[in-house]
Each structure stands twice: as structure tokens, then as C-alpha cells.
Design a protein around this motif. Sequence first.
Motif, short mmCIF file in Angstrom:
data_model
loop_
_atom_site.label_atom_id
_atom_site.label_comp_id
_atom_site.label_asym_id
_atom_site.label_seq_id
_atom_site.Cartn_x
_atom_site.Cartn_y
_atom_site.Cartn_z
N LEU A 158 -5.13 14.14 4.75
CA LEU A 158 -5.30 14.05 3.32
C LEU A 158 -4.21 13.69 2.49
CD1 LEU A 158 -7.62 16.99 3.15
CD2 LEU A 158 -8.27 14.70 3.44
N LEU A 159 -2.91 14.23 2.63
CA LEU A 159 -1.69 13.89 1.82
C LEU A 159 -1.40 12.34 2.22
CD1 LEU A 159 0.44 15.15 0.18
CD2 LEU A 159 1.83 15.53 2.28
N SER A 160 -1.84 11.98 3.22
CA SER A 160 -1.49 10.45 3.56
C SER A 160 -2.07 9.54 2.55
CB SER A 160 -1.77 10.04 4.91
OG SER A 160 -3.02 10.08 5.27
N TYR A 161 -3.33 9.78 2.26
CA TYR A 161 -3.98 9.15 1.08
C TYR A 161 -3.34 9.07 -0.17
CZ TYR A 161 -8.15 7.99 4.27
OH TYR A 161 -8.65 7.82 5.56
N TRP A 162 -2.98 10.19 -0.56
CA TRP A 162 -2.15 10.27 -1.72
C TRP A 162 -0.90 9.58 -1.73
CZ3 TRP A 162 -2.12 10.98 -6.60
CH2 TRP A 162 -1.13 11.49 -7.43
N HIS A 163 -0.36 9.45 -0.68
CA HIS A 163 0.81 8.48 -0.43
C HIS A 163 0.63 7.16 -0.58
CE1 HIS A 163 3.11 11.82 2.03
NE2 HIS A 163 3.21 12.19 0.60
N ILE A 164 -0.77 6.71 0.08
CA ILE A 164 -1.25 5.49 -0.17
C ILE A 164 -1.49 4.96 -1.63
CG2 ILE A 164 -3.23 3.67 0.40
CD1 ILE A 164 -3.17 4.93 3.04
N PHE A 165 -2.00 6.15 -2.32
CA PHE A 165 -2.47 5.70 -3.66
C PHE A 165 -1.05 5.62 -4.45
CE2 PHE A 165 -2.74 7.47 -8.02
CZ PHE A 165 -3.67 6.62 -8.45
N ILE A 166 0.13 6.26 -4.51
CA ILE A 166 1.28 6.11 -4.86
C ILE A 166 1.98 4.68 -4.54
CG2 ILE A 166 3.60 6.89 -5.30
CD1 ILE A 166 2.60 9.67 -4.66
N ILE A 219 0.01 1.84 -3.43
CA ILE A 219 -0.43 0.93 -4.19
C ILE A 219 -0.39 0.75 -5.68
CG2 ILE A 219 -3.19 0.16 -4.85
CD1 ILE A 219 -3.99 1.24 -2.10
N ILE A 220 -0.23 1.96 -6.36
CA ILE A 220 0.19 1.76 -7.93
C ILE A 220 1.63 1.09 -8.01
CG2 ILE A 220 0.47 3.21 -9.94
CD1 ILE A 220 -2.30 2.85 -9.12
N LEU A 221 2.39 1.69 -7.19
CA LEU A 221 3.82 1.05 -7.53
C LEU A 221 3.90 -0.44 -6.89
CD1 LEU A 221 5.97 3.93 -6.36
CD2 LEU A 221 5.42 3.15 -8.67
N THR A 222 3.23 -0.80 -5.99
CA THR A 222 3.31 -2.28 -5.37
C THR A 222 2.43 -3.16 -6.60
OG1 THR A 222 1.19 -1.69 -4.08
CG2 THR A 222 3.55 -1.83 -2.90
N VAL A 223 1.48 -2.57 -7.09
CA VAL A 223 1.00 -3.58 -8.17
C VAL A 223 1.91 -3.81 -9.17
CG1 VAL A 223 -1.09 -3.46 -10.04
CG2 VAL A 223 -1.38 -2.88 -7.75
N ILE A 224 2.66 -2.79 -9.40
CA ILE A 224 3.77 -2.97 -10.69
C ILE A 224 4.75 -3.80 -10.01
CG2 ILE A 224 5.35 -2.00 -11.95
CD1 ILE A 224 3.59 0.68 -12.35
N VAL A 276 10.92 3.26 -0.13
CA VAL A 276 10.10 2.38 0.75
C VAL A 276 9.50 1.34 -0.08
CG1 VAL A 276 8.53 2.19 2.65
CG2 VAL A 276 10.22 4.00 2.59
N THR A 277 8.81 1.91 -1.15
CA THR A 277 7.95 1.12 -1.91
C THR A 277 8.80 -0.10 -2.63
OG1 THR A 277 6.35 3.05 -2.41
CG2 THR A 277 6.27 0.89 -3.79
N ALA A 282 -4.89 -10.75 -6.61
CA ALA A 282 -3.77 -10.30 -5.97
C ALA A 282 -3.68 -8.77 -6.15
CB ALA A 282 -2.64 -10.73 -7.23
N ILE A 283 -4.31 -8.12 -7.07
CA ILE A 283 -4.37 -6.80 -7.12
C ILE A 283 -5.21 -6.18 -5.92
CG2 ILE A 283 -5.42 -4.79 -8.35
CD1 ILE A 283 -4.62 -6.40 -10.80
N MET A 284 -6.28 -7.00 -5.91
CA MET A 284 -7.25 -6.58 -4.43
C MET A 284 -6.33 -6.64 -3.31
SD MET A 284 -9.96 -5.29 -4.00
CE MET A 284 -10.91 -4.68 -2.46
N LEU A 285 -5.66 -7.75 -3.04
CA LEU A 285 -4.82 -7.82 -1.86
C LEU A 285 -3.64 -6.57 -1.72
CD1 LEU A 285 -3.73 -11.61 -1.88
CD2 LEU A 285 -5.49 -10.35 -0.21
N CYS A 286 -3.22 -6.24 -2.86
CA CYS A 286 -2.37 -5.02 -2.92
C CYS A 286 -3.17 -3.84 -2.47
CB CYS A 286 -1.68 -4.74 -4.35
SG CYS A 286 -0.16 -5.91 -4.74
N VAL A 287 -4.19 -3.48 -2.85
CA VAL A 287 -4.92 -2.32 -2.76
C VAL A 287 -5.14 -2.43 -1.00
CG1 VAL A 287 -7.21 -1.33 -2.73
CG2 VAL A 287 -6.05 -2.22 -4.69
#
Length: 296
Positions: free
Chosen positions: A66-74, A76-81, A161-162, A218-223
Motif C-alpha cells: 500500500l505504501l508503494s502506491y503512495w510513493h508512485i503518487f509522489i 508522478i506529481i514530481l515528474t509532472v512538474i 531518484v525522481t 504528456a501528463i497522461m504519459l507521466c501517470v
Amino acid sequence: MIRKKHKFSISPYLFVAPSVLLFSLTILVPILLTFAFSFYDWNGFGKMNFIGFDNYARAFHDRIYLLSYWHIFIYIILTVILEVFCGLILAGLITMNRRGSGLFRIAFFTPVMLPMIVVSYLWKFVYNSDFGLLNAVLNSVGLESWTRVWLGDPKFAIYAVTFVSGWVYAGYYMTIFYAGIQRIPNDMYESAYLDGATNWDIFFKIKIPMIRDLVDVAIMLCVLGGFQAFDLFYVMTNGGPYNSTEIVTTYVVKVVFNNMSIGYGSALAVIMSIVIAFIGILTNKLKKKDSGSLEY
């Protein structure tokens, strides 16, 4: 009027058969087997024990998963930026100043051409706490208090890493946005200049709205790329320290190959596929709703 009967021809099916066979063996069959294995307790060699939905119930009580999904969320947000918005700004700067734009495009796009394994080991050297380039630069400018074990600190490892991912793919999205901006008619720029618009006014009020579809893609590709990320995390941290950079793909590999739990790993993969499909469907509906409101 007599209609001629069409004779059955097997030739089209023979031409299509190799592609269908290849698709079945490499994609369809593994998907079906993964779904089937998720209902079993199996180590890959011994007897397969049917346990129903126990693997799925276990997944929702697995803290690391479950924590791994939180890491993916972080991530994704940072890679979009770092990737999309930085790439957009770079494309805007290059189109504002035509001199040397070709050289800058090559410089920013070069990291994309490097294999991710090479990039990962390169940045492991940069982040090295003993002889790494980053700490050496900080020490040389009198910022010793900023030095740290970048990939060994649970608070900073995910961001370190991000940042590497942003360094690699910002130039990729810059190239996409640059190509889209080049397709905008010059008449629009000339009219805006006559009305007293500045370069930044043109960038935010003409260029970005005209390539909005590219930005959405591009945002969808990041997700999607966030869920597909593996090699960068695997080489640089392998989910550590203390699972602070564990993402779904690295955790599934550990469950399957280290713990030899094929059934549980398959269930984790199925859940991830469902999550990705749900995000894709939700994004598509939101996009259609947004397009409908714009048309209205």
C-alpha cells in the motif's frame, strides 16, 4: 440480376496469423496465466493450492504494498512538474530565442538517448556520500550542512531518484512541445505583437492553449510511466532505504523472485493493472466532459 458468390479465401488469415500468434504468446497468454495464478498459493515449482481471493485480501493488508502506491503518487506529481512543466518552459524559451536553439535542443534531448541503466549508475556516482560530485560541489561552496547520504536517507531518497527522471525526460517533452509550437501559424504571433503582447503573453495565452492536447497527453504519459517505472528505482535504491522508495514494480519483483510467491505476486500485478485501467477510464471521461463543456 445475379449476384456472384464470393469464394472463401484463407490467404488473409494466413497473413494475419503470425501477428495474432505473437500477440497471444507474448501478451494475451501471460495476462490470462497471471490472473489464474493469483488464485493459488504457488512457489513456481511445487504443488499449486487453490486459495481463492486470499491473495487479494492479503494485498490490502500489506503495508509495504500500500505504501508503494503512495510513493508512485509522489513520483508522478514530481515528474509532472520536473518533466512536463519544465519541458514546456524549455520549449517556450527556445522558441522565444531562435539563436542556438538547435544546440540547446540537442543538449536537452541527449539524456533521453542514454540507457536508463547507464543513467542510474551515473547518478549513483553523483549522489555518492563519500566521493560523489554533488557533495563535493556543496563542500566547495561552503554548504557542508547540506551534504548528506542522498540515496541512504529515507527522507530524501525518493526525491533524489525522481530528480534523475526529470533530468532525463524534460528534454523529451521539450521536443514534443517544441514541435507543437512550430505548427502554430506566424500570423497569430504577428497579430499579438501588433496588440502590444510580450513574448511571455504569447507563450501563456497563445502557445500553451494551442498545444493543450499535447500537454494532456504528456501528463497522461507521466501517470502511466509512474506505474511502469522500474529500472531507475531498482538500480539506484532497490526500494530502500527501509522501503522508502519501494514502488509496485520493485515490490512485485521481490515477492515473485526473492520470496518465490508466484500466486501473491500475480495478485499484486492484477491489482496494479486494475488501478491503471481505472485511472485511464477516469481520465478519458474527464477529458470528454471537459471537451463537451468547451464546445458548449
